[in-house]
Design an enzyme around this catalytic site. Structure first.
Site, PDB file in Angstrom:
ATOM      1  N   LYS A   1     -24.264 -22.123 -15.436  1.00  7.96           N
ATOM      2  CA  LYS A   1     -23.892 -21.552 -14.127  1.00  7.96           C
ATOM      3  C   LYS A   1     -23.151 -22.596 -13.299  1.00  7.96           C
ATOM      4  CE  LYS A   1     -27.818 -18.366 -13.584  1.00  7.96           C
ATOM      5  NZ  LYS A   1     -29.017 -18.057 -12.822  1.00  7.96           N
TER       6      LYS A   1
ATOM      7  N   LYS B   1     -32.831 -10.265  -7.818  1.00  5.47           N
ATOM      8  CA  LYS B   1     -33.991 -10.936  -7.233  1.00  5.47           C
ATOM      9  C   LYS B   1     -33.531 -11.946  -6.183  1.00  5.47           C
ATOM     10  CE  LYS B   1     -37.925 -13.812  -8.464  1.00  5.47           C
ATOM     11  NZ  LYS B   1     -38.769 -14.363  -9.507  1.00  5.47           N
TER      12      LYS B   1
ATOM     13  N   GLY C   1     -37.771 -12.183 -13.310  1.00  5.20           N
ATOM     14  CA  GLY C   1     -36.709 -11.194 -13.540  1.00  5.20           C
ATOM     15  C   GLY C   1     -36.960 -10.342 -14.774  1.00  5.20           C
ATOM     16  N   ARG C   2     -37.281 -11.001 -15.883  1.00  7.04           N
ATOM     17  CA  ARG C   2     -37.457 -10.258 -17.145  1.00  7.04           C
ATOM     18  C   ARG C   2     -38.771  -9.492 -17.205  1.00  7.04           C
ATOM     19  NH1 ARG C   2     -37.243 -15.682 -17.382  1.00  7.04           N
ATOM     20  NH2 ARG C   2     -39.021 -16.839 -18.205  1.00  7.04           N
TER      21      ARG C   2
ATOM     22  N   GLU D   1     -35.732 -15.822 -23.292  1.00 10.21           N
ATOM     23  CA  GLU D   1     -35.660 -16.547 -22.023  1.00 10.21           C
ATOM     24  C   GLU D   1     -37.051 -17.095 -21.678  1.00 10.21           C
ATOM     25  OE1 GLU D   1     -34.486 -14.943 -17.830  1.00 10.21           O
ATOM     26  OE2 GLU D   1     -32.600 -15.499 -18.769  1.00 10.21           O
TER      27      GLU D   1
ATOM     28  N   HIS E   1     -27.491   0.682 -42.940  1.00 14.22           N
ATOM     29  CA  HIS E   1     -26.125   0.761 -43.473  1.00 14.22           C
ATOM     30  C   HIS E   1     -25.263  -0.364 -42.931  1.00 14.22           C
ATOM     31  CE1 HIS E   1     -27.009   4.632 -45.333  1.00 14.22           C
ATOM     32  NE2 HIS E   1     -27.785   4.815 -44.272  1.00 14.22           N
TER      33      HIS E   1
ATOM     34  N   GLU F   1     -22.366 -12.901 -10.929  1.00 14.40           N
ATOM     35  CA  GLU F   1     -21.831 -11.681 -11.557  1.00 14.40           C
ATOM     36  C   GLU F   1     -22.180 -10.454 -10.704  1.00 14.40           C
ATOM     37  OE1 GLU F   1     -23.655 -14.033 -12.957  1.00 14.40           O
ATOM     38  OE2 GLU F   1     -23.144 -14.340 -15.069  1.00 14.40           O
TER      39      GLU F   1
HETATM   40  O1  F6P Z   1     -29.727 -15.696 -16.123  1.00 10.50           O
HETATM   41  C1  F6P Z   1     -30.862 -16.085 -15.500  1.00 10.50           C
HETATM   42  C2  F6P Z   1     -31.434 -15.095 -14.552  1.00 10.50           C
HETATM   43  O2  F6P Z   1     -31.985 -15.828 -13.525  1.00 10.50           O
HETATM   44  C3  F6P Z   1     -32.483 -14.190 -15.200  1.00 10.50           C
HETATM   45  O3  F6P Z   1     -33.701 -14.817 -15.348  1.00 10.50           O
HETATM   46  C4  F6P Z   1     -32.500 -13.060 -14.256  1.00 10.50           C
HETATM   47  O4  F6P Z   1     -33.137 -11.926 -14.773  1.00 10.50           O
HETATM   48  C5  F6P Z   1     -31.015 -12.863 -14.031  1.00 10.50           C
HETATM   49  O5  F6P Z   1     -30.501 -14.175 -13.997  1.00 10.50           O
HETATM   50  C6  F6P Z   1     -30.627 -12.112 -12.798  1.00 10.50           C
HETATM   51  O6  F6P Z   1     -31.107 -12.733 -11.647  1.00 10.50           O
HETATM   52  P1  F6P Z   1     -31.124 -11.989 -10.259  1.00 10.50           P
HETATM   53  O7  F6P Z   1     -32.047 -10.826 -10.358  1.00 10.50           O
HETATM   54  O8  F6P Z   1     -31.599 -13.012  -9.274  1.00 10.50           O
HETATM   55  O9  F6P Z   1     -29.720 -11.537  -9.961  1.00 10.50           O
END
Ligand code: F6P
Length: 535
Positions: free
Chosen positions: A501, A204, A264-265, A350, A381, A210
């Protein structure tokens, strides 16, 4: 927005106390109650009868929902109101599956035409990849999609692709890279030919560390094999941050946008779902959206007392705040739903893992439980022992699918029989007198007693189709929003992820520079130990 002390809350607390010595066995004896707590919408049947509550409890919970303005909240959400106050945004994921004929305004602009323009672009692109007219830089057909994203830009599409396995085109594999771990990258790229690989960078913000690290590593993998000019044919982006995408080198015609009013979620029905569309085709993706839309309509229109997401959320509030259970287990009796608990973890925790209300005041009741789970029967199990006889009680959601995609012998009957058996065993238990009557050795009786009285909900889908899965996802999106409303919190921000972060960025700089910065002694020692050992 405090809850404690309000008349609706006090009525619930008083009523809850009257059930203290009632066992689920007693509640289950009442056939009318069982029927009253059985509901259905959009092909999903929900059986609440094994919850430790009565029809009167639900009536009081619905009364609470009324005074908390749940119906208005659900309408405001779907109407584009600024429900995410701390980020001054709408949370308008429902617009992502609105029909073309709808009109939904954000700040005076109808967003529906933009939503459909992106969907149309996705459909056209997916079609070209699937029919082989979009080719790689060397002219090879695309055989694999590598999706790079994390959190909401990963868990939704990965869960849906996994769940809709029978609909996935075997000629086009989708692999996911989320973690910033070379092992994740290696696992995803092993055996792939860059010439036949399409990479989706999904973020987003297009700044998530990452995802950017993985995107650059995969870009280097493509460039090493095919040269810099190949990037255009092999990369697409999904983002709201169009200038960052351009800086990465992905052209606007290869970029599928969405909007800051999509959390995002809550983004799986946006362009974040592109790998799903590539895997199952546009027509099936439309069915997935139609299932979501059906549940959106139900959530917006059904009276609170028969509204599935509202009732599930109210039971969550009951279990968290009155019964005081701190977790909820989610056990899908469908291997294809293996990633559903992970998806729900982000969606629920979240969203509702908050300690202050919308106005910044401390909440007076517990908010989101810890959500966890694994598919049955594997879970039986592994950890069901604790759920039956441990000192911690966790309510359980059992997700059951009636018709199997892959009928093998009587596997499906065995699978579903196990799900029903768990619900019955958790609820009814097995008492000492029954064990004694059955001739169990007296010394073993205490070990073999099941206390029962442990709550569960069965959610039954007729089949795991794109449409039903869409309804299941939307059901949970609305469940989260309603629970958040009852608790009075902002379900759409996520400030709790920020501190880690910021610190990670600082610590990374220090690891690289060989310093330990201004940390507490424990952190400084850990940084030094890591640096010494990695050398
Ligand atoms: O870890 C927090 C967060 O902002 C989530 O809410 C989101 O889904 C994820 O990181 C990834 O964010 P982006 O889509 O901006 O890479």
């Amino acid at each position: 927005m405090t809850l404690v002390g309000t008349p609706a809350w006090s009525a619930l607390v008083d009523h809850h106390a009257t059930l203290a010595s009632t066992h689920l066995r007693d509640l289950l004896a009442d056939r009318a109650r069982v029927e009253a707590l059985s509901l259905e919408a959009s092909g999903i049947h929900v059986d609440l009868s094994r919850q430790r509550l009565t029809v009167e409890s639900l009536r009081l919970l619905v009364a609470l929902a009324e005074v908390r303005g749940v119906a208005d909240h659900l309408r405001a959400l779907q109407g584009g109101a600024t429900v995410n106050r701390t980020e001054a945004r709408a949370a308008l994921h429902t617009a992502l599956r609105a029909p073309r004929s709808a009109r939904i305004e954000v700040d005076g602009t109808d967003v529906v035409p933009e939503v459909h323009a992106v969907l149309d672009a996705m459909r056209a692109f997916a079609e070209r990849v699937r029919d082989g007219s979009h080719r790689g830089a060397t002219g090879s057909r695309i055989r694999t999609v590598v999706h790079i994203g994390i959190g909401g830009s990963h868990l939704g599409p990965e869960m849906v692709t996994t769940a809709l396995r029978p609909y996935v085109d075997p000629a086009l594999a989708v692999r996911y890279i989320s973690n910033v771990d070379g092992a994740d990258l290696r696992r995803a790229l092993t055996g792939l030919d860059p010439a036949e690989t399409l990479c989706i960078v999904a973020s987003k913000t297009f700044t998530t560390a990452e995802t950017m690290a993985n995107a650059h590593a995969v870009r280097a993998w493509v460039v090493d094999a095919l040269g810099e000019d190949a990037v255009g044919q092999h990369f697409v982006a999904v983002s709201t941050a169009l200038s960052e995408v351009a800086a990465f080198g992905i052209a606007p015609e290869r970029t599928f946008g969405f909007w800051d009013w999509v959390g995002g979620r809550f983004s799986v029905s946006s362009a974040i779902g592109l790998p799903v569309m590539l895997a199952i085709g546009a027509a099936r993706f439309d069915e997935f959206l139609a299932g979501m839309r059906a549940m959106d309509e139900h959530a917006a229109a059904a009276p609170l007392a028969t509204n599935l997401p509202v009732l599930l959320a109210l039971v969550d509030v009951w279990n968290t705040d009155l019964e005081e259970y701190g977790t909820r287990a989610v056990l899908p009796y469908a291997s294809d739903l293996a990633r559903f608990p992970a998806f729900l973890q982000q969606l629920e925790m979240e969203s509702n893992g908050k300690s202050v209300d919308e106005d910044g005041a401390p909440v007076t009741v517990a908010t989101s439980p810890i959500v966890w789970g694994a598919p049955g029967t594997d879970a039986q199990h592994a950890f069901l022992q604790l759920l039956h006889q441990g000192t911690v009680v966790a309510p359980v959601d059992l997700i059951v699918v009636a018709r199997a995609h892959d009928p093998v012998g009587d596997h499906q009957d065995v699978l579903v029989a196990n799900a029903i058996a768990q619900a019955e065993a958790l609820a009814r238990g097995r008492f000492a007198a029954e064990l004694a009557d059955a001739g169990v050795d007296a010394a073993l009786v205490p070990h073999r007693v099941f206390p029962g009285d442990r709550p569960s909900t069965i959610l039954m889908l007729d089949a795991l189709t794109p449409e039903r899965l869409g309804a299941l996802v939307a059901l949970h999106e609305h469940r989260v929003a309603v629970a958040g409303r009852i608790w009075g919190i902002d379900s759409f921000d996520q400030w709790g992820v920020e501190l880690g972060k910021v610190l990670a960025t600082r610590i990374l700089d220090e690891i690289r520079a060989g310093t330990t910065g201004d940390h507490d002694p424990a952190t400084a020692a850990t940084i030094s130990r890591y640096r010494a050992r990695r050398a």
